[in-house]
Scaffold this motif. Sequence first.
Motif, PDB file in Angstrom:
ATOM      1  N   ILE A  29     -78.030 -75.241-117.794  1.00  0.00           N
ATOM      2  CA  ILE A  29     -77.584 -73.881-118.118  1.00  0.00           C
ATOM      3  C   ILE A  29     -77.778 -72.965-116.919  1.00  0.00           C
ATOM      4  O   ILE A  29     -76.873 -72.203-116.540  1.00  0.00           O
ATOM      5  N   ARG A  30     -78.932 -73.033-116.304  1.00  0.00           N
ATOM      6  CA  ARG A  30     -79.234 -72.155-115.160  1.00  0.00           C
ATOM      7  C   ARG A  30     -78.350 -72.479-113.956  1.00  0.00           C
ATOM      8  O   ARG A  30     -77.906 -71.572-113.256  1.00  0.00           O
ATOM      9  N   GLU A  31     -78.075 -73.750-113.723  1.00  0.00           N
ATOM     10  CA  GLU A  31     -77.187 -74.133-112.619  1.00  0.00           C
ATOM     11  C   GLU A  31     -75.775 -73.604-112.850  1.00  0.00           C
ATOM     12  O   GLU A  31     -75.127 -73.123-111.917  1.00  0.00           O
ATOM     13  N   LYS A  32     -75.297 -73.689-114.079  1.00  0.00           N
ATOM     14  CA  LYS A  32     -73.949 -73.179-114.384  1.00  0.00           C
ATOM     15  C   LYS A  32     -73.915 -71.660-114.236  1.00  0.00           C
ATOM     16  O   LYS A  32     -72.946 -71.096-113.714  1.00  0.00           O
ATOM     17  N   LEU A  33     -74.960 -70.985-114.678  1.00  0.00           N
ATOM     18  CA  LEU A  33     -75.011 -69.529-114.511  1.00  0.00           C
ATOM     19  C   LEU A  33     -74.975 -69.169-113.022  1.00  0.00           C
ATOM     20  O   LEU A  33     -74.219 -68.285-112.609  1.00  0.00           O
ATOM     21  N   LYS A  34     -75.742 -69.879-112.220  1.00  0.00           N
ATOM     22  CA  LYS A  34     -75.731 -69.656-110.764  1.00  0.00           C
ATOM     23  C   LYS A  34     -74.342 -69.901-110.191  1.00  0.00           C
ATOM     24  O   LYS A  34     -73.848 -69.127-109.372  1.00  0.00           O
ATOM     25  N   GLU A  41     -82.745 -64.564-116.341  1.00  0.00           N
ATOM     26  CA  GLU A  41     -84.204 -64.539-116.325  1.00  0.00           C
ATOM     27  C   GLU A  41     -84.703 -65.776-117.050  1.00  0.00           C
ATOM     28  O   GLU A  41     -84.162 -66.142-118.091  1.00  0.00           O
ATOM     29  N   GLU A  42     -85.719 -66.396-116.505  1.00  0.00           N
ATOM     30  CA  GLU A  42     -86.353 -67.516-117.189  1.00  0.00           C
ATOM     31  C   GLU A  42     -87.372 -66.965-118.171  1.00  0.00           C
ATOM     32  O   GLU A  42     -88.127 -66.053-117.838  1.00  0.00           O
ATOM     33  N   ILE A  43     -87.380 -67.497-119.371  1.00  0.00           N
ATOM     34  CA  ILE A  43     -88.353 -67.094-120.385  1.00  0.00           C
ATOM     35  C   ILE A  43     -89.418 -68.183-120.435  1.00  0.00           C
ATOM     36  O   ILE A  43     -89.175 -69.299-120.877  1.00  0.00           O
ATOM     37  N   VAL A  44     -90.577 -67.826-119.956  1.00  0.00           N
ATOM     38  CA  VAL A  44     -91.691 -68.759-119.852  1.00  0.00           C
ATOM     39  C   VAL A  44     -92.870 -68.183-120.620  1.00  0.00           C
ATOM     40  O   VAL A  44     -93.167 -66.989-120.518  1.00  0.00           O
ATOM     41  N   GLY A  51     -86.687 -71.326-121.814  1.00  0.00           N
ATOM     42  CA  GLY A  51     -85.857 -70.234-122.315  1.00  0.00           C
ATOM     43  C   GLY A  51     -85.131 -69.544-121.163  1.00  0.00           C
ATOM     44  O   GLY A  51     -85.648 -69.437-120.057  1.00  0.00           O
ATOM     45  N   THR A  52     -83.929 -69.085-121.448  1.00  0.00           N
ATOM     46  CA  THR A  52     -83.127 -68.400-120.436  1.00  0.00           C
ATOM     47  C   THR A  52     -82.452 -67.201-121.080  1.00  0.00           C
ATOM     48  O   THR A  52     -81.967 -67.286-122.214  1.00  0.00           O
ATOM     49  N   MET A  53     -82.433 -66.085-120.341  1.00  0.00           N
ATOM     50  CA  MET A  53     -81.827 -64.859-120.857  1.00  0.00           C
ATOM     51  C   MET A  53     -80.923 -64.243-119.789  1.00  0.00           C
ATOM     52  O   MET A  53     -81.283 -64.215-118.612  1.00  0.00           O
ATOM     53  N   VAL A  54     -79.762 -63.783-120.210  1.00  0.00           N
ATOM     54  CA  VAL A  54     -78.797 -63.124-119.340  1.00  0.00           C
ATOM     55  C   VAL A  54     -78.618 -61.701-119.855  1.00  0.00           C
ATOM     56  O   VAL A  54     -78.564 -61.477-121.070  1.00  0.00           O
ATOM     57  N   HIS A  55     -78.490 -60.746-118.941  1.00  0.00           N
ATOM     58  CA  HIS A  55     -78.357 -59.343-119.332  1.00  0.00           C
ATOM     59  C   HIS A  55     -77.162 -58.720-118.603  1.00  0.00           C
ATOM     60  O   HIS A  55     -77.150 -58.640-117.381  1.00  0.00           O
ATOM     61  N   PHE A  56     -76.152 -58.315-119.377  1.00  0.00           N
ATOM     62  CA  PHE A  56     -75.011 -57.567-118.844  1.00  0.00           C
ATOM     63  C   PHE A  56     -75.233 -56.106-119.205  1.00  0.00           C
ATOM     64  O   PHE A  56     -75.310 -55.762-120.387  1.00  0.00           O
ATOM     65  N   THR A 103     -70.035 -70.317-122.121  1.00  0.00           N
ATOM     66  CA  THR A 103     -68.635 -69.934-121.889  1.00  0.00           C
ATOM     67  C   THR A 103     -68.464 -68.433-122.071  1.00  0.00           C
ATOM     68  O   THR A 103     -67.748 -67.777-121.298  1.00  0.00           O
ATOM     69  N   PHE A 104     -69.123 -67.866-123.057  1.00  0.00           N
ATOM     70  CA  PHE A 104     -69.087 -66.419-123.280  1.00  0.00           C
ATOM     71  C   PHE A 104     -69.658 -65.683-122.063  1.00  0.00           C
ATOM     72  O   PHE A 104     -69.115 -64.664-121.629  1.00  0.00           O
ATOM     73  N   ALA A 105     -70.729 -66.233-121.482  1.00  0.00           N
ATOM     74  CA  ALA A 105     -71.325 -65.631-120.278  1.00  0.00           C
ATOM     75  C   ALA A 105     -70.308 -65.600-119.138  1.00  0.00           C
ATOM     76  O   ALA A 105     -70.172 -64.586-118.442  1.00  0.00           O
ATOM     77  N   VAL A 106     -69.592 -66.701-118.949  1.00  0.00           N
ATOM     78  CA  VAL A 106     -68.575 -66.764-117.896  1.00  0.00           C
ATOM     79  C   VAL A 106     -67.482 -65.737-118.173  1.00  0.00           C
ATOM     80  O   VAL A 106     -67.035 -65.019-117.266  1.00  0.00           O
ATOM     81  N   TRP A 107     -67.044 -65.630-119.418  1.00  0.00           N
ATOM     82  CA  TRP A 107     -66.001 -64.659-119.784  1.00  0.00           C
ATOM     83  C   TRP A 107     -66.478 -63.228-119.544  1.00  0.00           C
ATOM     84  O   TRP A 107     -65.745 -62.403-118.986  1.00  0.00           O
TER      85      TRP A 107
END
Length: 163
Positions: A29-34, A41-44, A51-56, A103-107
């Motif tokens: 997931i993180r590689e694709k986001l990159k 953000e990594e949720i540790v 855990g991984t979180m993206v913020h738009f 996919t939603f993140a990419v969109w």
Amino acid sequence: MKELLKKFRRELHQIPEVAFEEHKTAEYIREKLKEYGIPYEEIVNEHYTTGTMVHFKGEEGCIAFRSDIDALPIKEDTGCDFASTNGRAHGCGHDGHAAALLTFAVWLKEQQDKGVKFNKSIVLIFQPGEEGKGGARYLSVHEKFLNKNIEAIFGMHLFPLLP
């Protein structure tokens, strides 16, 4: 985006991991986001590091979309050419949930790059440990989650009768 969704889902389907051990899944997931230029953000915490979180960023307020990422400790016997071979399986569709959110993140990133302004901030949560480990309870008290002031979270589930 249908082909991208399909690609993500099939690749995630091949690497199922049980709750709190989703290391390859989180890495994927993180590689694709990159790859798509999406900061995350990594949720540790003391229970998991996956855990991984993206913020738009949006104008006012914040909504979130959540996907689970773990699998079950069962052997897959589907005969699919993209089937798991590691003794675990995405029997509940979490590979599809994660692929849809990715996919939603990419969109969303594409929209942002076109200059679209979001009315509300949008947070995407790739949550570990849904299958019996209570991953959401640990996420819900994490500072990175709490500081987003999320008003509502939308989850998703695949429709199991679709081929």
